[in-house]
Design an enzyme around this catalytic site. Sequence first.
Site, short mmCIF file in Angstrom:
data_model
loop_
_atom_site.label_atom_id
_atom_site.label_comp_id
_atom_site.label_asym_id
_atom_site.label_seq_id
_atom_site.Cartn_x
_atom_site.Cartn_y
_atom_site.Cartn_z
N LYS A 258 -17.56 10.68 39.68
CA LYS A 258 -17.74 11.35 37.81
C LYS A 258 -16.63 12.11 37.20
CE LYS A 258 -21.35 10.31 37.46
NZ LYS A 258 -22.42 8.90 36.80
N HIS B 243 -14.89 4.63 45.08
CA HIS B 243 -14.69 5.56 45.42
C HIS B 243 -14.01 7.05 46.71
CE1 HIS B 243 -16.30 6.32 41.71
NE2 HIS B 243 -18.17 6.55 42.00
N SER C 204 -21.05 17.67 36.77
CA SER C 204 -21.50 16.17 36.89
C SER C 204 -22.24 15.09 37.50
CB SER C 204 -20.32 15.43 36.24
OG SER C 204 -20.15 14.19 35.41
N GLY D 173 -19.47 14.81 28.71
CA GLY D 173 -18.05 14.28 28.80
C GLY D 173 -17.05 14.74 27.83
S1 PPS Z 1 -19.90 7.45 38.38
O1 PPS Z 1 -21.01 7.28 38.58
O2 PPS Z 1 -18.62 8.07 39.59
O3 PPS Z 1 -18.56 6.10 37.70
O4 PPS Z 1 -19.28 8.58 37.26
P1 PPS Z 1 -18.15 7.88 36.46
O5 PPS Z 1 -17.91 7.27 35.15
O6 PPS Z 1 -16.84 8.61 36.88
O7 PPS Z 1 -17.92 9.96 35.56
C1 PPS Z 1 -19.81 9.80 34.67
C2 PPS Z 1 -18.64 11.00 33.84
O8 PPS Z 1 -17.65 10.64 32.48
C3 PPS Z 1 -18.31 10.86 31.84
N1 PPS Z 1 -17.87 9.94 30.52
C4 PPS Z 1 -16.85 10.86 29.62
N2 PPS Z 1 -16.53 11.87 29.17
C5 PPS Z 1 -15.15 11.39 28.20
N3 PPS Z 1 -15.62 10.43 27.83
C6 PPS Z 1 -15.44 9.81 28.02
N4 PPS Z 1 -15.64 8.61 26.91
C7 PPS Z 1 -16.79 9.09 28.97
N5 PPS Z 1 -17.16 8.40 29.34
C8 PPS Z 1 -17.95 8.82 30.46
C9 PPS Z 1 -19.37 11.13 32.17
O9 PPS Z 1 -20.19 11.99 30.43
C10 PPS Z 1 -19.91 12.16 32.71
O10 PPS Z 1 -19.53 13.05 32.92
P2 PPS Z 1 -20.80 14.40 32.65
O11 PPS Z 1 -19.81 15.70 32.44
O12 PPS Z 1 -21.44 14.54 33.35
O13 PPS Z 1 -21.15 14.05 30.73
#
Ligand code: PPS
Length: 304
Positions: A56, A117, A147, A268
């Site tokens: 996350k 991860h 998250s 995000g």
């Molecule tokens: S995983 O399951 O571990 O692969 O998840 P991961 O992709 O690492 O993390 C998901 C969080 O990243 C946010 N996210 C983004 N934030 C900003 N911009 C973009 N484009 C973006 N894409 C994914 C996603 O919303 C999750 O964070 P939270 O805080 O829960 O919204």
Amino acid sequence: MDIGFNLEGLEPTSVKRSKLMEVEGVPFPSDIAENWGLIRAFQARPDDLLICTYPKAGTTWMQEIVDMIQHGGDPQECARAPIYKRMPFIEICLPRRINSGLEEVEVMPSPRTLKTHLPVQLLPPSFWEHNCKIIYVARNAKDNMVSYFHFHKMNQWMPEPGNWDHFLENFLTGKIPWGSWFDHVRGWWDAKERYPILYLFYEDIKEDPAREIQKVAQFLGFKLPEQVLNRIVHHTKFENMKANPMANYTTVPSCFLDQTVSPFMRKGIVGDWKEHFTAAQSERLDDICARELRASSLSFRTEL
Ligand code: PPS
């Protein structure tokens, strides 16, 4: 049991909340720990690129950025398959019966871009032997934990998170899948002195995506014309990735990821922790972060 993220044939009844099982002291969903021998023996190739994060921390965001860079900023190319097919998650093991996902990764043409991860000490040794390039994305502990808490609720294969206070205790003691956030961010920070690792921060990408995308492009040996860079910035904006079925995980069956509980693309933002932490919890985590990170030059921003 299969390794990989090949979801065809995923039996709704086979997805169950995991028990945690340790591998060298690091807790994992038991499906992963039970297949550890196969995961450790994973054969990297010299031209593999690995995107590595604590869960996350912005994995999917970085995956989409990298795919766009690799495909000249062409969104059509990046719509060829869901992100978990374009860049497989090497240690995932899901309960299902047909074709092994690991076999899928093995027959993928080079150059492959892969996701993990894993904490630094558990990376399959072949990545080090081949000196593979690695992009690491770190996110501040508070937002990362928020998250992860919501992800535990929606991901029906993760252990039950319990309530917020309970999850906080487990996060602080590393009793959650993939272990301690502190060990993870520190371990990879130290490893970048010895291996070709680009270490980036979620908060920096949020602050100035064009600047950080340029760093990634440079690390991968691409020169991005301004027009291409602008297209990548646009395509990988949170709102656009949230609406993109090839990036937002809506292609995963709801028996596994239940997006009615919490969307994969949730908020995000930097600073959502303020909606979850009490003042006392926030202070406590600040103190622990200061102590745990004191010996390294690593520091995090919790707001922009
Ligand atoms: S995983 O399951 O571990 O692969 O998840 P991961 O992709 O690492 O993390 C998901 C969080 O990243 C946010 N996210 C983004 N934030 C900003 N911009 C973009 N484009 C973006 N894409 C994914 C996603 O919303 C999750 O964070 P939270 O805080 O829960 O919204």
